[in-house]
Design a protein around this motif. Structure first.
Motif, PDB file in Angstrom:
ATOM      1  N   PHE A  28       0.820  -1.211   0.000  1.00 50.03           N
ATOM      2  CA  PHE A  28       0.000   0.000   0.000  1.00 50.03           C
ATOM      3  C   PHE A  28       0.852   1.259   0.000  1.00 50.03           C
ATOM      4  CE2 PHE A  28      -3.276  -2.984   1.291  1.00 50.03           C
ATOM      5  CZ  PHE A  28      -4.393  -2.482   0.646  1.00 50.03           C
ATOM      6  N   THR A  32       0.084   2.816  -3.728  1.00 55.05           N
ATOM      7  CA  THR A  32      -1.031   3.752  -3.560  1.00 55.05           C
ATOM      8  C   THR A  32      -0.534   4.991  -2.825  1.00 55.05           C
ATOM      9  OG1 THR A  32      -1.819   3.070  -1.364  1.00 55.05           O
ATOM     10  CG2 THR A  32      -2.544   1.752  -3.251  1.00 55.05           C
ATOM     11  N   ALA A  56      -3.927  -4.576  -2.695  1.00 56.65           N
ATOM     12  CA  ALA A  56      -3.986  -3.139  -2.956  1.00 56.65           C
ATOM     13  C   ALA A  56      -4.878  -2.857  -4.161  1.00 56.65           C
ATOM     14  CB  ALA A  56      -2.577  -2.589  -3.190  1.00 56.65           C
TER      15      ALA A  56
END
Length: 274
Positions: A28, A32, A56
């Motif tokens: 993550f 992201t 994710a």
């Protein structure tokens, strides 16, 4: 992929084994913009992160689907919902996967030797190959999503979820052992070759079965279609991966971004067929 990691403060052999939370944080934190702090950058954490990459993707795809459904609920048309759905993954990755796709297209399109092509990919500007590639890829994504939302809201949401997950699955497969890094630094080098082939294949099988399970909610034909979308996405990404490995001598963070967008687009196109 996200920004290049710092060099590990200690050799991998001296670091304690990474746990599942380390892998999730790595996935993550690098794939992201969600506020997740990556506490470990060693190879063990990178391996766990790449194995967790599809997780994710589920979160990114879920967010994209929710935005699209919200707009439809508020009275927007399928096309606007599709545009918003395609925009959410770009926002949640700061556009890095799209940027990687454009840079990879410029590097491949240059026709220059590996060293010169890699230098072109590191430049901040985007060349004509990158612009055209972004244009057609985004048009294909929006068109496929619009068709899915036009069929039903649920099908559009499923397309967003499956495509985002398949995109991150492509990263898991690209990080398998035997695939070298093109540069000695950067996130591409940090994750290249970290995932055992058997583990990568197991994750791919789990994602494919899960996608088929969601497809079963719509009928027998959709079981095949969703599973095929994942398989085709991985196959398209694999073709690009092999081409990039031959041309550049390995993978980079830009190549990983290009693989993700290629897989997402292929999955959406397959889901729009039939």
């Amino acid at each position: 992929m996200s920004t290049p990691p710092p060099r590990p403060s200690e050799p991998p052999s001296a670091a304690p084994p990474a746990d599942r939370l380390d892998g999730l944080r790595f996935a993550f934190g690098t794939l992201t913009v969600l506020p997740v702090k990556v506490t470990r950058w060693d190879r063990d954490a990178a391996r766990g992160g790449m194995l967790c990459a599809p997780v994710a993707g589920v979160v990114v795809g879920g967010c994209a689907a929710m935005v699209g459904l919200l707009l439809l609920f508020l009275g927007a048309g399928a096309l606007l919902a599709a545009v918003a759905t395609a925009a959410v993954p770009a926002v949640l990755t700061r556009g890095l996967h799209l940027d990687g796709l454009a840079d990879t297209a410029d590097g491949l399109g240059s026709g220059k030797p590996a060293e010169d092509a890699l230098r072109i990919m590191k430049q901040s500007d985007i060349g004509p190959f990158g612009v055209l590639t972004l244009l057609f890829v985004l048009l294909a994504q929006v068109a496929a999503l619009a068709q899915a939302y036009g069929d039903s809201w649920a099908r559009g949401a499923l397309a967003a979820l499956v495509s985002a997950t398949a995109a991150r699955l492509a990263l898991t497969l690209a990080a398998r052992t035997g695939v070298p890094a093109a540069r000695p630094e950067g996130l591409g080098a940090a994750v290249a070759g970290t995932v055992p082939v058997r583990s990568a294949m197991l994750v791919a099988a789990l994602v494919t079965v899960a996608a088929a399970g969601f497809g079963a909610l719509f009928g027998v034909d959709d079981i095949v279609r969703t599973a095929l979308a994942v398989v085709a996405a991985c196959a398209a990404a694999e073709l690009l991966l092999r081409h990039c490995t031959r041309r550049f001598g390995g993978v980079t963070g830009d190549v990983f971004g290009g693989l993700a967008e290629t897989a997402a687009t292929t999955a959406l196109v397959v889901l729009s067929l039939g």
